[in-house]
Write an enzyme that holds these catalytic residues in place. Structure first.
Site, mmCIF file in Angstrom:
data_model
loop_
_atom_site.group_PDB
_atom_site.id
_atom_site.type_symbol
_atom_site.label_atom_id
_atom_site.label_comp_id
_atom_site.label_asym_id
_atom_site.label_seq_id
_atom_site.Cartn_x
_atom_site.Cartn_y
_atom_site.Cartn_z
ATOM 1 N N TYR A 45 6.989 9.800 -1.110
ATOM 2 C CA TYR A 45 7.432 8.686 -1.890
ATOM 3 C C TYR A 45 8.240 9.454 -3.263
ATOM 4 O O TYR A 45 8.528 8.989 -4.161
ATOM 5 C CB TYR A 45 6.295 8.046 -2.729
ATOM 6 C CG TYR A 45 5.558 7.498 -1.478
ATOM 7 C CD1 TYR A 45 6.331 6.740 -0.474
ATOM 8 C CD2 TYR A 45 4.323 7.441 -1.411
ATOM 9 C CE1 TYR A 45 5.530 6.078 0.562
ATOM 10 C CE2 TYR A 45 3.593 6.796 -0.354
ATOM 11 C CZ TYR A 45 4.224 5.972 0.709
ATOM 12 O OH TYR A 45 3.699 5.472 1.505
ATOM 13 N N SER A 114 -3.217 6.254 -0.595
ATOM 14 C CA SER A 114 -2.401 5.603 0.632
ATOM 15 C C SER A 114 -2.005 6.741 1.422
ATOM 16 O O SER A 114 -2.796 7.412 2.093
ATOM 17 C CB SER A 114 -1.219 4.918 0.156
ATOM 18 O OG SER A 114 -0.777 4.061 0.781
ATOM 19 N N TYR A 115 -0.687 6.791 1.915
ATOM 20 C CA TYR A 115 0.069 7.936 2.865
ATOM 21 C C TYR A 115 -0.498 9.391 2.136
ATOM 22 O O TYR A 115 -0.718 10.339 3.042
ATOM 23 C CB TYR A 115 1.361 7.904 3.042
ATOM 24 C CG TYR A 115 1.754 8.630 4.148
ATOM 25 C CD1 TYR A 115 1.890 8.383 5.178
ATOM 26 C CD2 TYR A 115 2.089 9.940 4.166
ATOM 27 C CE1 TYR A 115 2.194 9.015 6.546
ATOM 28 C CE2 TYR A 115 2.428 10.523 4.975
ATOM 29 C CZ TYR A 115 2.720 10.218 6.405
ATOM 30 O OH TYR A 115 3.186 11.134 7.593
ATOM 31 N N TRP A 162 6.439 -1.856 4.431
ATOM 32 C CA TRP A 162 6.119 -0.664 4.090
ATOM 33 C C TRP A 162 7.572 0.251 5.016
ATOM 34 O O TRP A 162 8.271 1.079 4.218
ATOM 35 C CB TRP A 162 4.890 0.083 4.621
ATOM 36 C CG TRP A 162 4.764 1.427 4.410
ATOM 37 C CD1 TRP A 162 4.957 2.103 3.095
ATOM 38 C CD2 TRP A 162 4.313 2.665 5.349
ATOM 39 N NE1 TRP A 162 4.534 3.622 3.395
ATOM 40 C CE2 TRP A 162 4.294 3.695 4.734
ATOM 41 C CE3 TRP A 162 3.916 2.465 6.524
ATOM 42 C CZ2 TRP A 162 3.598 5.016 5.124
ATOM 43 C CZ3 TRP A 162 3.344 3.730 7.249
ATOM 44 C CH2 TRP A 162 3.201 4.875 6.626
ATOM 45 N N ASP A 253 -7.949 -4.024 -0.834
ATOM 46 C CA ASP A 253 -7.174 -2.870 -0.370
ATOM 47 C C ASP A 253 -7.046 -3.078 1.235
ATOM 48 O O ASP A 253 -7.951 -3.349 1.773
ATOM 49 C CB ASP A 253 -7.534 -1.734 -0.856
ATOM 50 C CG ASP A 253 -6.608 -0.542 -0.427
ATOM 51 O OD1 ASP A 253 -5.444 -0.882 -0.368
ATOM 52 O OD2 ASP A 253 -7.250 0.502 0.306
ATOM 53 N N HIS A 287 -3.794 -2.778 -3.389
ATOM 54 C CA HIS A 287 -3.537 -1.464 -3.115
ATOM 55 C C HIS A 287 -3.147 -0.497 -4.287
ATOM 56 O O HIS A 287 -3.317 0.764 -4.247
ATOM 57 C CB HIS A 287 -2.476 -1.502 -2.033
ATOM 58 C CG HIS A 287 -2.123 -0.189 -1.227
ATOM 59 N ND1 HIS A 287 -3.073 0.226 -0.318
ATOM 60 C CD2 HIS A 287 -0.997 0.655 -1.320
ATOM 61 C CE1 HIS A 287 -2.589 1.413 -0.025
ATOM 62 N NE2 HIS A 287 -1.100 1.746 -0.276
#
Length: 576
Positions: A45, A114-115, A162, A253, A287
């Site tokens: 990101y 997250s990722y 996403w 989430d 999230h």
């Protein structure tokens, strides 16, 4: 008076992977030669956006070198981007590079959500001995059931928003340029996400086929297989992991199930005593809610619910102080589980998950054969059913029940998760509504939740959804948690098995978990239907895979609740 601290910033340091690909990283560290314990985050990101973040500055000020790296194929880093598959090897190579730096003392932790939480677990699975602790926030364990799919249904709203809003955009800009025709076409798709959600078949996205081929790969692998899903599955490898993890998640989430599974799996099966000293913290967050704060969806859980109030960043630094510096911290005196209980808006500590002394109570579905909608005659109680008429509705994939909140990601317009009033959904005839009498005493429901559903369908394959709701005295129906099961995967995520039309089958719908006190005057409510769109893709009812066909058919759905077919929700009840 605070002490003045000078920081050194190094931008775009090159890190070569074993195959010759160069990734780039920024480093924020105290001025001076060091060496320092080091914190790493590997992100898709844009590292440039993470550098000025308050946590980075705070950690560097506390004496840590903080490294932020663009993963392979993202922003400054070379190579093609492919979700999941390169993160273990690239994580190892990055750790190997770090220990060779003069300012790194060889003790490394990782952070991010997250990722970026996924990159932590994959680096931990690489087995590099320098990695001493991780803090995975809002992330998963099994990237099939709990990331790309849930209960066998494709996580459409998450996966598509996403990929379109975040992943494919950067790839298109890198390959075709900013404001190119392809980029503009992608922006048009993002701005008309509703139409994109409705597209059939699912794998009909020309731009994504070229610039995000992994999206179609997920669709083309709906069952769990070792080649794609098994090779990256964290939940299969807890007994190989030596790294202690501080797991942080949210009740709303999209990865709540995986957050809990990682904690319990490591506590039970971690490879070393250190790796079994995991922690778990869950707030009432969606999230991004821990950082963003209230409201969560449309509901305000109060100041005590926020990451700032509990100093979540300070907890994370204390975790690194313990494992990277060997210091005693306040965490040492606290039980390993900390959860926020909605309804009282308070935090609770516990020694384990599920909480000790949990009483699993069956709350049964009842009706006079017409539980359809908020205006039906469905009820919910501890009383076991006798001879009762079933409830039926027609599920039409072209008119699915709309998603309203819940565990969503990753677009603030099209996929904003959290708590929402469910009455606009509950007025539909294809939603069965079962409500309890008003509570006379507070009921604390904290722990894992499931619905046992006895149901039949006229179709060869279909979906069953369930949702737990807290109904306030004014009628406001606040969503708590929900789940889905695709009939063909009722027995296994690896082997599909169609159903016999009109056969009554027992299904278990995993609603993951919650912590909520149903206060006096509130009602417990369960909704049952066959769609929650576009959070999950629509089952076409034809027996065909949704990814490859645009054909759909309506199905007559019947929920049975009787002494022979005791449909119910199992609620984990605790004292206090």
């Amino acid at each position: 008076m605070p002490e003045a601290v000078s920081l050194t910033v190094d931008r775009n340091l090159s890190v070569q992977m074993r195959d010759g690909t160069t990734l780039f990283a920024d480093v924020y560290r105290p001025a001076g030669p060091g060496p320092y314990p080091t914190l790493l985050t590997r992100t898709p990101y844009d590292k440039a956006l993470r550098g000025p973040a308050p946590f980075v500055v705070r950690a560097a000020t506390a004496g840590y070198a903080v490294v932020i790296q663009d993963v392979r194929g993202r922003f400054t880093s070379e190579g093609p981007f492919e979700t999941f598959v390169n993160e273990r090897q690239d994580g190892y190579d990055t750790l190997e590079w770090l220990v060779s730096q003069s300012w790194c003392d060889g003790n490394i932790g990782m952070f991010g959500g997250s990722y970026v939480g996924l990159t932590q677990w994959q680096a931990a699975l690489s087995g590099h001995e320098a990695l001493k602790a991780i803090v995975p926030v809002v992330t998963a364990s099994d990237y099939h059931d709990g990331w790309a799919y849930q209960g066998g249904a494709f996580e459409l709203q998450f996966n598509l928003s996403w990929t379109l809003s975040v992943l494919a955009t950067n790839t298109v800009i890198r390959e075709t340029g900013l404001y190119s025709d392809t980029h503009e076409s992608l922006i048009d798709a993002v701005d008309s996400m509703d139409a994109e959600f409705s597209r059939l078949p699912l794998n009909d996205h020309p731009n994504l086929k070229k610039y995000a081929p992994y999206y179609h790969r997920w669709i083309d692998h709906p069952t769990y297989d070792d080649d794609l899903w098994g090779s990256i599955d964290v939940s299969k490898s807890y007994d190989k992991l030596t790294v202690p993890a501080f797991n942080i998640g949210g009740w709303y989430d999209i990865f709540l199930g995986g957050t809990i599974e990682n904690f319990t799996g490591m506590r039970e099966n971690g490879a070393t005593p250190e790796s079994r000293q995991n922690r778990l913290m869950i707030g009432p967050w969606n999230h991004g809610g821990m950082a963003a704060g209230n409201p969560i969806g449309e509901f305000d859980f109060g100041v005590r619910s926020t990451g700032a109030y509990i100093d979540a960043e300070g907890m994370q630094i204390a975790w690194y102080d313990k494992w990277l510096r060997g210091e005693e911290t306040d965490l040492d005196s606290q039980p390993p589980v900390r959860v926020f209980t909605m309804g009282t808006n308070t935090w609770r500590h516990a020694d384990s998950w599920p909480l000790p002394g949990t009483d699993y109570q069956d709350w049964h579905f009842h009706s006079q054969g017409s539980a359809n909608s908020l205006n039906g005659n469905g009820t919910l109680s501890r009383q076991e059913p006798g001879s009762e008429s079933p409830d039926s509705f027609v599920y039409n994939p072209l008119n699915p029940v709309p998603t309203r909140g819940g565990g969503l990601c990753c677009n603030a317009v099209w996929s904003l998760g959290g708590a929402y009033d469910q009455r606009p959904v509950e007025v539909r005839e294809d939603v069965l509504v079962y409500s309890s009498e008003p509570m006379e005493q507070p009921l604390n429901v904290t722990g894992p939740i499931k619905v046992i559903l006895h149901a039949s369908s006229s179709a060869l394959d279909t979906d069953w959804t369930a949702k737990l709701v807290d109904v306030h005295p004014c009628g406001y129906a606040r969503s708590l948690t929900d789940g889905i099961i695709r009939a063909r995967y009722r027995n296994s995520m690896s082997d599909l098995e169609l159903i016999e039309p009109d056969e009554v089958i027992e299904y278990e719908i995993d609603l993951w978990a919650t912590s909520n006190v149903f206060q006096p005057g509130h009602r417990i409510r369960v909704e049952v239907s066959s769609s929650n769109f576009p959070r999950f893709d629509r089952n076409p009812n034809t027996g065909e895979l949704p990814g490859s066909s645009a054909d759909v058919a309506s199905a007559l759905q019947t929920v049975h609740h009787s002494s022979s077919y005791p449909s119910r929700i199992v609620l984990p009840v605790i004292d206090g």
